[in-house]
Design a protein around this motif. Structure first.
Motif, PDB file in Angstrom:
ATOM      1  N   PHE A 141       0.303 -11.302  42.163  1.00  0.00           N
ATOM      2  CA  PHE A 141       1.610 -11.257  42.803  1.00  0.00           C
ATOM      3  C   PHE A 141       2.623 -10.397  42.054  1.00  0.00           C
ATOM      4  O   PHE A 141       3.681 -10.096  42.576  1.00  0.00           O
ATOM      5  N   GLU A 142       2.291 -10.025  40.831  1.00  0.00           N
ATOM      6  CA  GLU A 142       3.215  -9.204  40.040  1.00  0.00           C
ATOM      7  C   GLU A 142       3.234  -7.780  40.610  1.00  0.00           C
ATOM      8  O   GLU A 142       2.185  -7.171  40.813  1.00  0.00           O
ATOM      9  N   ARG A 143       4.411  -7.279  40.877  1.00  0.00           N
ATOM     10  CA  ARG A 143       4.541  -5.957  41.475  1.00  0.00           C
ATOM     11  C   ARG A 143       5.760  -5.213  40.925  1.00  0.00           C
ATOM     12  O   ARG A 143       6.758  -5.814  40.582  1.00  0.00           O
ATOM     13  N   LYS A 144       5.613  -3.891  40.872  1.00  0.00           N
ATOM     14  CA  LYS A 144       6.736  -2.995  40.610  1.00  0.00           C
ATOM     15  C   LYS A 144       6.857  -2.107  41.835  1.00  0.00           C
ATOM     16  O   LYS A 144       5.916  -1.409  42.198  1.00  0.00           O
ATOM     17  N   ILE A 145       7.994  -2.151  42.454  1.00  0.00           N
ATOM     18  CA  ILE A 145       8.242  -1.304  43.610  1.00  0.00           C
ATOM     19  C   ILE A 145       9.032  -0.105  43.112  1.00  0.00           C
ATOM     20  O   ILE A 145      10.154  -0.247  42.616  1.00  0.00           O
ATOM     21  N   THR A 148      11.779   2.353  38.967  1.00  0.00           N
ATOM     22  CA  THR A 148      11.511   0.991  39.425  1.00  0.00           C
ATOM     23  C   THR A 148      12.748   0.455  40.130  1.00  0.00           C
ATOM     24  O   THR A 148      13.820   0.350  39.539  1.00  0.00           O
TER      25      THR A 148
END
Length: 86
Positions: free
Chosen positions: A45-49, A55
């Motif tokens: 579930f860890e995300r960088k958009i 970022t």
């Protein structure tokens, strides 16, 4: 008074599930491979958009909110150790 009984029962249930997960013994290579496949190595579930290499939003790992996170990670580790020994 009734709420305290419910809360105590809930924590007892969580504790017993944690103990059950910790007591699982790995003695089958197919089971170990299956568990290694379904238990992810890192939090999915860890995300960088990012937008144009910047970022915009960082979503922290939410797996640590799972009350059984430590037991599941240790179960995957047991499976990996078993497969390395076999």
């Amino acid at each position: 008074m009734k709420n305290l009984t419910f809360i105590n029962h809930k924590f007892d249930l969580l504790h017993s599930v944690r103990q059950w997960l910790e007591s699982i013994e790995i003695d089958n290579p197919k089971l170990a491979q299956f568990l290694c496949k379904i238990i992810p190595a890192h939090c999915p579930f860890e995300r960088k958009i990012k937008f144009v290499n910047r970022t915009i939003v960082f979503i922290p790992p939410l797996c640590k909110l799972n009350p059984f996170y430590e037991q599941i990670v240790s179960l995957r580790f047991k499976c990996l150790l078993y497969l390395a020994d076999e």
